[in-house]
Write a protein that holds these residues in place. Structure first.
Motif, short mmCIF file in Angstrom:
data_model
loop_
_atom_site.label_atom_id
_atom_site.label_comp_id
_atom_site.label_asym_id
_atom_site.label_seq_id
_atom_site.Cartn_x
_atom_site.Cartn_y
_atom_site.Cartn_z
N CYS A 190 -0.94 -1.79 0.05
CA CYS A 190 0.03 -0.20 -0.01
C CYS A 190 0.48 -0.99 -1.55
CB CYS A 190 0.56 -0.85 1.31
SG CYS A 190 -0.49 -0.71 2.78
N PHE A 191 1.21 -1.58 -1.76
CA PHE A 191 1.90 -1.75 -2.49
C PHE A 191 1.17 -1.34 -4.11
CE2 PHE A 191 5.79 -4.00 0.08
CZ PHE A 191 6.66 -3.55 -0.57
N ASP A 203 5.78 -1.32 -16.92
CA ASP A 203 6.11 -2.54 -16.85
C ASP A 203 5.11 -3.07 -15.63
OD1 ASP A 203 8.17 -2.19 -18.59
OD2 ASP A 203 9.36 -1.80 -17.82
N GLY A 204 5.01 -2.53 -14.88
CA GLY A 204 4.14 -3.02 -13.92
C GLY A 204 4.56 -3.61 -12.91
N ILE A 205 6.03 -2.97 -12.84
CA ILE A 205 7.02 -4.08 -11.41
C ILE A 205 7.34 -2.91 -10.21
CG2 ILE A 205 9.13 -4.19 -11.14
CD1 ILE A 205 10.17 -4.42 -14.60
N LEU A 249 0.53 0.70 -8.61
CA LEU A 249 0.20 0.06 -10.01
C LEU A 249 -0.73 1.11 -9.63
CD1 LEU A 249 0.61 -3.69 -9.38
CD2 LEU A 249 2.18 -2.25 -10.44
N THR A 250 -1.57 1.06 -9.48
CA THR A 250 -3.19 2.47 -9.47
C THR A 250 -3.38 3.22 -9.46
OG1 THR A 250 -3.76 1.07 -7.35
CG2 THR A 250 -3.89 -1.09 -8.91
N GLY A 251 -2.46 3.71 -8.27
CA GLY A 251 -2.30 5.09 -7.14
C GLY A 251 -2.32 6.10 -8.39
#
Lengths: 181, 235
Positions: A104-105, A119-121, A110-112
């Motif tokens: 989900c996160f 920064d990929g945080i 990240l990938t949506g």
């Protein structure tokens, strides 16, 4: 003796159930005669000022903040009501319940397809409440006294139930007022 | 001429013909026995047990138990109503039933039973199982989140359509409706006009492109409980 008090909150909900409460139209003037609002988004009181007769809970528990608020409501309210399908069965937020939290996160941050996050945080500020592994219906977290299903429950359902409770009568809702959609 | 005889349901005399089930005889007499997997004209298989009655003191599924001369059937008793309510509640927590966005809402027999039994929230914990969708067919999709394993599609496809598109696979909590092909629904010979398309009591087997056609307020169970049509026959 003062007027009985009502408190409301929206946990993992969309405020649709609160909108439905406002849908009682001019009866809201009667409601104000009948009760005082304590902690509620309707009057923006943030903390309980004392004992409350009826607490209305919209939404289920998706994070630890929701759990704290719900436990606080249970502590302060004589009667606690789950209002709407999210409070009763998790509702739309519970659609994540059979997807691992990590996935989900990743999808959200990240990938949506519309995500911009160089920064990929994944948000992890201490001020943010921790997300629960699943979305929980309210009655799986604290004792709930009544359930009013619907998405949202019709204004008449909320009105009839509130008036019955506040005048010490049994809640007898006609067939048309109990719906799951 | 088939033989006629009499038995009682909750003390009321009911006429039946040889070969009729208790549920069929009751329905003809205008007595509603709540049921879910049963459907007129399909071979009943008594899987859901919502139609549980007591026959001479023993629990039986009304849809498969034959009516017999002189039997005493209990139907509308607090004990049986409680058992049926429990079964319906378990069906709700066992699947993922999101009525708020389901195309079948208002016409769904499981939901209608929930309404009839006055279920505001199930007492059991929701299981939130992981169920598979199949949207490969251009006109039809299967959403197994809503499946209650009634078996109507299995029976209709086998006995009426002669296609055996659907079948049960797995056991217990893992039991699921599968399509009888190596891959997906689009690889079967199902077509939109099949009987199996019109039997699903819930929103599991859905025709694409027709959802939400009927406005709220005009759907089957918007104004009166399931079984009202049967009870009206009593006159």
């Amino acid at each position: 003796m003062g007027k009985p008090k009502v408190a409301t909150t929206s946990l993992a909900g969309c405020f649709g159930c609160h909108m439905s409460l406002l849908d009682i139209d001019d009866r809201i003037l009667d409601l104000v005669e009948l009760v005082d609002f304590d902690k509620s988004p309707i009057d923006d009181i943030k903390n309980f000022t004392g004992r409350v007769t009826v607490g209305l809970i919209e939404g289920g528990c998706c994070n630890e903040h929701n759990v704290h608020v719900l436990q606080d409501f249970r502590k302060h309210c004589d009667i606690l009501i789950s209002v709407g399908d999210c409070a009763i069965m998790g509702g739309l937020p519970a659609m994540r319940n059979n997807i691992p939290l990590k996935e989900c996160f990743d999808e959200a941050y990240l990938t949506g397809p519309t995500v911009y996050n160089p920064d990929g945080i994944i948000p992890n500020d201490k001020a943010l409440p921790l997300i629960l592994d699943k979305v929980y219906p309210c009655h799986e977290v604290v004792k709930i006294d009544y359930h009013l299903p619907g998405c949202p429950p019709p204004a008449d359902t909320l009105w009839e139930a509130l008036v019955a409770l506040l005048s010490d009568k049994p809640i007898e809702l006609p067939y048309e007022l109990i719906k799951y959609d | 001429m088939s033989e006629k005889f009499v038995f009682t349901i909750d003390g009321v005399e009911v006429k039946a013909t040889q070969g009729q089930s208790i549920l069929e005889a009751a329905t003809e007499a205008g007595i509603y026995i709540p049921s879910l997997c049963y459907m007129k004209d399909l071979i009943p298989h008594g899987s859901c047990r919502v139609c549980t009655v007591k026959v001479d003191g023993r629990f039986q599924a009304g849809c498969v138990q034959p009516a017999a001369p002189g039997i005493k059937v209990e139907n509308d008793t607090p004990e049986l109503m409680e058992i049926r309510k429990d079964i319906i509640e378990m069906l709700f927590v066992e699947g993922n039933h999101y009525c708020m966005f389901c195309e079948k809402s208002g016409d769904c027999e499981l939901q209608a039973l929930g309404y009839r039994f006055g279920i505001a929230a199930p007492k059991h914990k929701y299981l939130f199982p992981d169920r598979k969708l199949d949207a490969t067919h251009p006109e039809i999709f299967i959403d197994r989140n809503r499946c209650v394993l009634c078996g109507r599609c299995v029976n209709a496809s086998r006995d009426v359509d002669g296609k055996t598109v659907f079948e049960f696979v797995g056991r217990g909590i893992d039991k699921t409706v599968a399509v009888n092909s190596d891959a997906n629904l689009s690889d079967t010979d199902i077509s939109i006009g099949d009987k199996s398309m019109d039997v699903c009591p819930v929103g599991c087997i859905i025709k694409k492109g027709v959802g939400f056609k009927t406005p709220i307020g005009q759907r089957t169970y918007d104004h009166e409980p399931i079984g009202s049509d049967i009870e009206r026959r009593k006159g």
